[in-house]
Design a protein around this motif. Structure first.
Motif, short mmCIF file in Angstrom:
data_model
loop_
_atom_site.label_atom_id
_atom_site.label_comp_id
_atom_site.label_asym_id
_atom_site.label_seq_id
_atom_site.Cartn_x
_atom_site.Cartn_y
_atom_site.Cartn_z
N LEU A 163 0.85 -1.19 0.00
CA LEU A 163 0.00 0.00 0.00
C LEU A 163 0.89 1.24 0.00
N ALA A 164 0.95 1.92 -1.15
CA ALA A 164 1.89 3.01 -1.36
C ALA A 164 1.23 4.36 -1.16
N LYS A 165 1.28 4.84 0.05
CA LYS A 165 0.80 6.18 0.35
C LYS A 165 1.87 6.89 1.18
N ASP A 166 1.81 8.23 1.21
CA ASP A 166 2.85 8.94 1.94
C ASP A 166 2.60 8.84 3.45
N ALA A 167 3.58 9.35 4.19
CA ALA A 167 3.59 9.14 5.64
C ALA A 167 2.39 9.71 6.36
N MET A 168 1.78 10.76 5.82
CA MET A 168 0.71 11.44 6.52
C MET A 168 -0.68 11.07 6.00
N THR A 169 -0.79 10.03 5.20
CA THR A 169 -2.09 9.63 4.67
C THR A 169 -3.00 9.14 5.79
N PRO A 170 -4.20 9.68 5.92
CA PRO A 170 -5.12 9.24 6.98
C PRO A 170 -5.52 7.77 6.81
N ARG A 171 -5.86 7.15 7.91
CA ARG A 171 -6.27 5.75 7.89
C ARG A 171 -7.49 5.54 7.00
N ALA A 172 -8.40 6.48 7.01
CA ALA A 172 -9.61 6.32 6.20
C ALA A 172 -9.26 6.22 4.72
N ASP A 173 -8.23 6.96 4.28
CA ASP A 173 -7.82 6.90 2.88
C ASP A 173 -7.18 5.56 2.54
N VAL A 174 -6.42 5.02 3.47
CA VAL A 174 -5.80 3.71 3.26
C VAL A 174 -6.88 2.63 3.20
N LEU A 175 -7.87 2.73 4.07
CA LEU A 175 -8.97 1.77 4.05
C LEU A 175 -9.72 1.84 2.73
N ARG A 176 -9.92 3.04 2.22
CA ARG A 176 -10.59 3.21 0.92
C ARG A 176 -9.77 2.57 -0.19
N LEU A 177 -8.46 2.71 -0.11
CA LEU A 177 -7.56 2.10 -1.08
C LEU A 177 -7.70 0.58 -1.08
N VAL A 178 -7.74 0.00 0.11
CA VAL A 178 -7.89 -1.45 0.24
C VAL A 178 -9.22 -1.91 -0.34
N ARG A 179 -10.28 -1.19 -0.02
CA ARG A 179 -11.60 -1.57 -0.54
C ARG A 179 -11.64 -1.48 -2.07
N ASP A 180 -11.03 -0.43 -2.62
CA ASP A 180 -10.98 -0.28 -4.08
C ASP A 180 -10.19 -1.43 -4.71
N LEU A 181 -9.09 -1.80 -4.08
CA LEU A 181 -8.27 -2.90 -4.59
C LEU A 181 -9.06 -4.20 -4.61
N ARG A 182 -9.75 -4.49 -3.54
CA ARG A 182 -10.52 -5.72 -3.45
C ARG A 182 -11.64 -5.75 -4.49
N GLU A 183 -12.27 -4.60 -4.69
CA GLU A 183 -13.34 -4.54 -5.68
C GLU A 183 -12.78 -4.78 -7.09
N LEU A 184 -11.64 -4.15 -7.39
CA LEU A 184 -11.02 -4.32 -8.70
C LEU A 184 -10.54 -5.75 -8.91
N ALA A 185 -10.05 -6.38 -7.85
CA ALA A 185 -9.50 -7.73 -7.96
C ALA A 185 -10.59 -8.78 -8.12
N GLY A 186 -11.77 -8.51 -7.65
CA GLY A 186 -12.87 -9.45 -7.82
C GLY A 186 -12.55 -10.80 -7.20
N SER A 187 -12.62 -11.85 -8.01
CA SER A 187 -12.40 -13.21 -7.50
C SER A 187 -10.97 -13.44 -7.05
#
Length: 273
Positions: A163-187
């Protein structure tokens, strides 16, 4: 979401062979799963460095991460496949489009930096070339992902996503990144291992090079809720990593080699659990 077992890596930036071998052996002794090398002309070349590491310790090795513009796709694939063969499958190939400082280094060796799209296409071509070489020696792929296009590429091709975000990225943004990744990855979502790299661990004072590496003053980073930091006692750090795994799904944790000993008690507590 399936829960993966924890594993831990050490990211080195050695100045000498002796320093590198000491780091590799110590990481193996302490139960770390991998040793990782960044890519850049200011450091020793990652591929021979990792070949040395795999020869002196029973540990996985990986690039963290190769800058695609520094090599042609065929050359990078050749180097990666060679390490997979010589390490008997103990190599993870981390590759990305390159940090901003890689642009000048690309010019130094006479290659083009290219647009963001061209660099992503170069990553794809490298992975395609590696697949052609693989046979029954497939190499696990790590991709760093922060932006939407990199995320889509990682969802389609990666075994491990950092998960490539800068040092000050809020947790909510990282969680959104994870959710987007899972949706894109599908199965494929449950087949992807999520990784998180730590800038610092434990209770020691942050080093003077913090601003250069993290982009903010040490006191600002220390006062933040940065996911690049893991502070506290071993038990507090272990509890926090378990919270992060529950929240984000991150189970592959790497740390700067400066903090190899600081994280070691946590590795002992959580590795494989």
């Amino acid at each position: 979401m399936s829960e993966r077992r924890f594993r831990f890596g050490v990211v080195g930036s050695p100045r000498t062979g002796e320093e590198w071998m000491t780091t590799v052996r110590r990481a193996a002794e302490l139960g770390y799963s991998t040793v990782l090398m960044p890519d850049g002309l200011q450091l020793p070349s990652p591929f021979p460095s990792l070949a040395m590491a795999a020869a002196v310790a029973d540990i996985r090795v990986g690039t963290f991460v190769v800058a695609a513009p520094l090599r042609t796709p065929r050359a990078a694939a050749w180097e990666a496949h060679t390490l997979t063969v010589l390490t008997d499958g103990r190599f993870d190939f981390g590759i990305g489009t390159g940090r901003p400082d890689a642009e000048q280094q690309t010019a130094e060796i006479g290659l083009r930096w290219g647009s963001a799209k061209e660099r992503r296409d170069q990553v794809r071509e490298t992975l395609d070339q590696l697949a052609k070489l693989a046979g029954d020696r497939r190499t696990p792929i790590m991709l760093a992902a922060g932006g939407p296009r990199a995320l889509a590429l990682a969802a389609a091709r990666a075994d491990i996503v950092s998960l490539a975000k800068d040092a000050m990225t809020p947790r909510a943004d990282v969680l959104r990144l994870v959710r987007d990744l899972r949706e894109l990855a599908g199965s494929r979502a449950d087949d992807i291992e999520l990784a998180m790299n730590l800038f610092a661990a434990g209770t020691r004072e942050l080093p003077p090079w913090t601003k250069r590496a993290a982009g903010v003053e040490p006191e600002v980073l220390e006062a933040s809720d940065s996911l690049m930091m893991l502070r506290g006692t071993p038990q507090e750090m272990a509890d926090e990593l378990q919270r992060r795994r529950d929240e984000f799904g991150t189970s592959y944790i790497s740390v700067n080699s400066t903090y190899l000993e600081d994280l070691a008690p946590v590795v002992e507590m959580l590795n494989g659990k």
